[in-house]
Design an enzyme around this catalytic site. Structure first.
Site, mmCIF file in Angstrom:
data_model
loop_
_atom_site.group_PDB
_atom_site.id
_atom_site.type_symbol
_atom_site.label_atom_id
_atom_site.label_comp_id
_atom_site.label_asym_id
_atom_site.label_seq_id
_atom_site.Cartn_x
_atom_site.Cartn_y
_atom_site.Cartn_z
ATOM 1 N N ASN A 1 15.303 0.768 -13.642
ATOM 2 C CA ASN A 1 14.039 1.181 -13.039
ATOM 3 C C ASN A 1 14.334 2.322 -12.069
ATOM 4 O O ASN A 1 15.116 2.144 -11.139
ATOM 5 C CB ASN A 1 13.408 -0.007 -12.302
ATOM 6 C CG ASN A 1 12.139 0.367 -11.550
ATOM 7 O OD1 ASN A 1 11.771 -0.298 -10.599
ATOM 8 N ND2 ASN A 1 11.461 1.410 -11.950
ATOM 9 N N GLY A 2 13.691 3.458 -12.304
ATOM 10 C CA GLY A 2 13.913 4.623 -11.443
ATOM 11 C C GLY A 2 14.302 5.815 -12.278
ATOM 12 O O GLY A 2 14.343 5.738 -13.509
ATOM 13 N N GLY B 1 5.026 -1.651 -16.356
ATOM 14 C CA GLY B 1 5.230 -0.847 -17.550
ATOM 15 C C GLY B 1 4.645 -1.530 -18.760
ATOM 16 O O GLY B 1 5.012 -2.662 -19.062
ATOM 17 N N TYR C 1 0.157 1.343 -4.482
ATOM 18 C CA TYR C 1 -0.423 1.095 -5.804
ATOM 19 C C TYR C 1 0.423 0.259 -6.748
ATOM 20 O O TYR C 1 -0.090 -0.606 -7.447
ATOM 21 C CB TYR C 1 -0.697 2.445 -6.479
ATOM 22 C CG TYR C 1 -1.154 2.339 -7.917
ATOM 23 C CD1 TYR C 1 -2.482 2.065 -8.228
ATOM 24 C CD2 TYR C 1 -0.258 2.498 -8.972
ATOM 25 C CE1 TYR C 1 -2.908 1.963 -9.547
ATOM 26 C CE2 TYR C 1 -0.675 2.391 -10.293
ATOM 27 C CZ TYR C 1 -1.999 2.131 -10.572
ATOM 28 O OH TYR C 1 -2.414 2.018 -11.864
ATOM 29 N N CYS D 1 9.192 0.841 -14.153
ATOM 30 C CA CYS D 1 9.560 -0.221 -15.086
ATOM 31 C C CYS D 1 9.763 -1.525 -14.336
ATOM 32 O O CYS D 1 9.971 -1.519 -13.123
ATOM 33 C CB CYS D 1 10.874 0.111 -15.782
ATOM 34 S SG CYS D 1 10.765 1.605 -16.749
HETATM 35 P P1 AMP Z 1 -7.354 9.594 -10.878
HETATM 36 O O1 AMP Z 1 -8.644 9.559 -10.100
HETATM 37 O O2 AMP Z 1 -7.583 9.995 -12.314
HETATM 38 O O3 AMP Z 1 -6.357 10.417 -10.205
HETATM 39 O O4 AMP Z 1 -6.791 8.094 -10.989
HETATM 40 C C1 AMP Z 1 -6.393 7.490 -9.869
HETATM 41 C C2 AMP Z 1 -5.986 6.066 -10.109
HETATM 42 O O5 AMP Z 1 -4.876 5.978 -11.026
HETATM 43 C C3 AMP Z 1 -5.527 5.504 -8.805
HETATM 44 O O6 AMP Z 1 -5.845 4.133 -8.752
HETATM 45 C C4 AMP Z 1 -4.057 5.756 -8.896
HETATM 46 O O7 AMP Z 1 -3.340 4.960 -8.002
HETATM 47 C C5 AMP Z 1 -3.768 5.413 -10.339
HETATM 48 N N1 AMP Z 1 -2.426 5.908 -10.706
HETATM 49 C C6 AMP Z 1 -1.270 5.369 -10.309
HETATM 50 N N2 AMP Z 1 -0.224 5.980 -10.814
HETATM 51 C C7 AMP Z 1 -0.668 6.957 -11.546
HETATM 52 C C8 AMP Z 1 -0.036 7.962 -12.335
HETATM 53 N N3 AMP Z 1 1.276 8.046 -12.419
HETATM 54 N N4 AMP Z 1 -0.809 8.840 -12.950
HETATM 55 C C9 AMP Z 1 -2.141 8.740 -12.832
HETATM 56 N N5 AMP Z 1 -2.805 7.815 -12.118
HETATM 57 C C10 AMP Z 1 -2.083 6.910 -11.485
#
Ligand code: AMP
Length: 463
Positions: A102-103, A28, A244, A2
């Protein structure tokens, strides 16, 4: 995850909070809310959706007062519904008490049970509501001691911005999982998850709120103190914020996110070089690591996939159907650049593998000859209990498949990940980072019953 914001001593506090949330939108996209206080009345607007859609001229105009707090939500505890939109607000002794969190707390169940036994009635399924109940029970006495006694009961990840009467309070848990910074704006202060929110509101960066620090801001006065340290606990900044989550133009954990991502890419290049016609990123998340990778090996960088900027981040929409749709609609490869080429594709991370698989499929359709995928972090094998929505191990592809099997699933010619040591080598004070999602080494004990919907069917939520 968040985004949180707090504004003190500004005649348009809610408008400033709105701008800040705008800059924190990436943290978010499910819902947003702002609460303000004019010394007499409390005002609040909350809605499901993006920040720009949640407020309009009229609703912002109604948020009167020179203190405000705001929140943009991505649920990690509690489902995505209006009841669970923050700030969570209660009235206590005729004064507003509101929290933006957040958290994720890790001792939600224990606290929840205790409070229920004492007669508390819960309105939401968010762990954040627990904080308000605890604050309302603060005994009279020195304000500092009261905050210490309440906040010391919380375990896990909590960067908080609170509105307590006309005071704004900023808190960062003793491990410092999530970022929080302090800025100066005119004659007041602003608290924000990331420095990009200070830039947009034209606030001047003062400093990060330190792990375990509590700042009390009344008007233009600021007081700070620390929560007692827990034995055998190191600082645990979330490394995934750098990989990310945070915006590249933000400075968090004493570093610039853009530079960290470039260093991750350069290190990845040193660990897993490959000869190819060019390097490309899966935009936008892989952009900065791709730049670092390409510069390190002197291989040209191409922008061979175009992002549709009118679509939000794919994982934010919780259902699988929405995720798949968004994955398909978001990026479009440029065939003339890609045809018959041997390419290196950089992605920041792989979570479920579904996005990567569909991207690779599109690249193949565009006529690419060979695809060598490189990931700027190690395989994500363990769920996060501190605020990132890496839910169960069954959904994490690397928890269930070897790197070779993932390469086969995604259908790439080769796949390599950055090592844990390599990842930690590019950040300052690497021992201060949490890397539980890669290593399984959880810095704060987790409960086996923890989960996003813990407080539903009588359970918990977070943010
Ligand atoms: P995937 O290949 O479907 O695993 O998607 C990967 C991409 O989604 C990457 O850029 C990840 O960093 C990003 N991503 C970041 N956080 C999440 C999350 N909580 N759940 C799914 N994908 C995420």
């Amino acid at each position: 995850m968040c985004g949180i914001i707090g504004v003190s001593n500004h005649e348009e506090a809610a408008k400033v909070a709105f701008l800040g949330l705008y800059a924190l939108q990436h943290r978010g996209e499910e819902a947003a809310g702002i609460a303000s206080y004019d010394g007499k009345d409390i005002h609040i607007t909350k809605a499901v959706g993006l920040v720009a859609d949640a407020f309009d001229e009229r609703s912002l105009g109604a948020l009167k007062g020179n203190v405000s707090i705001g929140h943009s939500r991505y649920s990690t505890t509690g489902s995505s519904n209006v009841k669970n939109v923050q700030p969570f607000l209660a009235m206590h002794r005729n004064k507003p008490l509101a929290v933006a969190h957040n958290g994720n707390l890790t001792n939600t169940e224990t606290l929840y049970k205790r409070l229920e036994d004492e007669g508390a009635i819960f309105q939401t399924s968010m762990d954040s509501e627990i904080i308000v109940h605890l604050l309302a029970r603060m005994k009279n006495g020195d304000i500092k001691d009261r905050f210490i006694s309440v906040l010391s009961q919380l375990e896990g990840a909590f960067s908080l911005v609170l509105l307590v009467g006309d005071m704004i309070v900023g808190v960062r848990d003793p491990q410092g999982f999530r970022p929080l910074c302090l800025g100066k704006l005119g004659d007041g202060y602003i608290l924000a998850s990331e420095t990009c929110a200070l830039d947009l509101t034209k606030a001047e960066f003062v400093r990060e709120i330190e792990a375990g620090e509590v700042v009390l801001i009344t008007g233009n006065k600021i007081e700070s103190f620390f929560l007692p340290e827990k034995p055998n606990r190191n600082k645990s900044f979330c490394i995934f914020e750098n990989i990310y989550f945070a915006r590249p133009d933000s400075n968090i954990f004493s570093d610039n996110v853009y530079q960290v991502r470039k260093r991750l890419g350069a290190r990845l290049a040193r660990e897993h070089p490959v000869k190819a016609d060019f390097v490309m990123a899966i935009p936008d998340s892989g952009n900065y690591a791709a730049l670092g990778y390409s510069q390190e090996l002197n291989i040209p960088l191409e922008v061979a996939m175009i992002r549709n900027h009118y679509i939000g981040r794919t994982f934010i929409q919780p259902s699988q159907f929405m995720r798949d749709f968004r994955v398909r609609v978001k990026l479009n490869p440029i065939k003339t650049v890609l045809k018959d080429k041997k390419i290196i594709v950089i992605e920041d991370s792989i979570v479920r593998g579904t996005t990567s698989r569909s991207r690779v499929e599109e690249l193949r359709k565009a006529g690419v000859k060979e695809i060598h995928m490189r990931i700027s972090c190690p395989p994500i094998r363990f769920p996060c209990f501190y605020g990132i929505d890496f839910p169960s191990q069954s959904e994490l592809i690397a928890a269930n498949k070897s790197v070779k099997e993932i390469a086969d699933f995604i259908k790439v010619d080769s796949l390599e990940y950055l090592s844990l040591e390599g990842m930690l080598s590019v950040v300052k004070a690497s021992k201060d980072f949490c890397h539980a999602c890669f290593s399984g080494r959880y810095p704060v004990p987790i409960s086996t019953t923890q989960g996003k919907y813990l407080l539903e069917t009588n359970k918990t939520t977070g943010s």
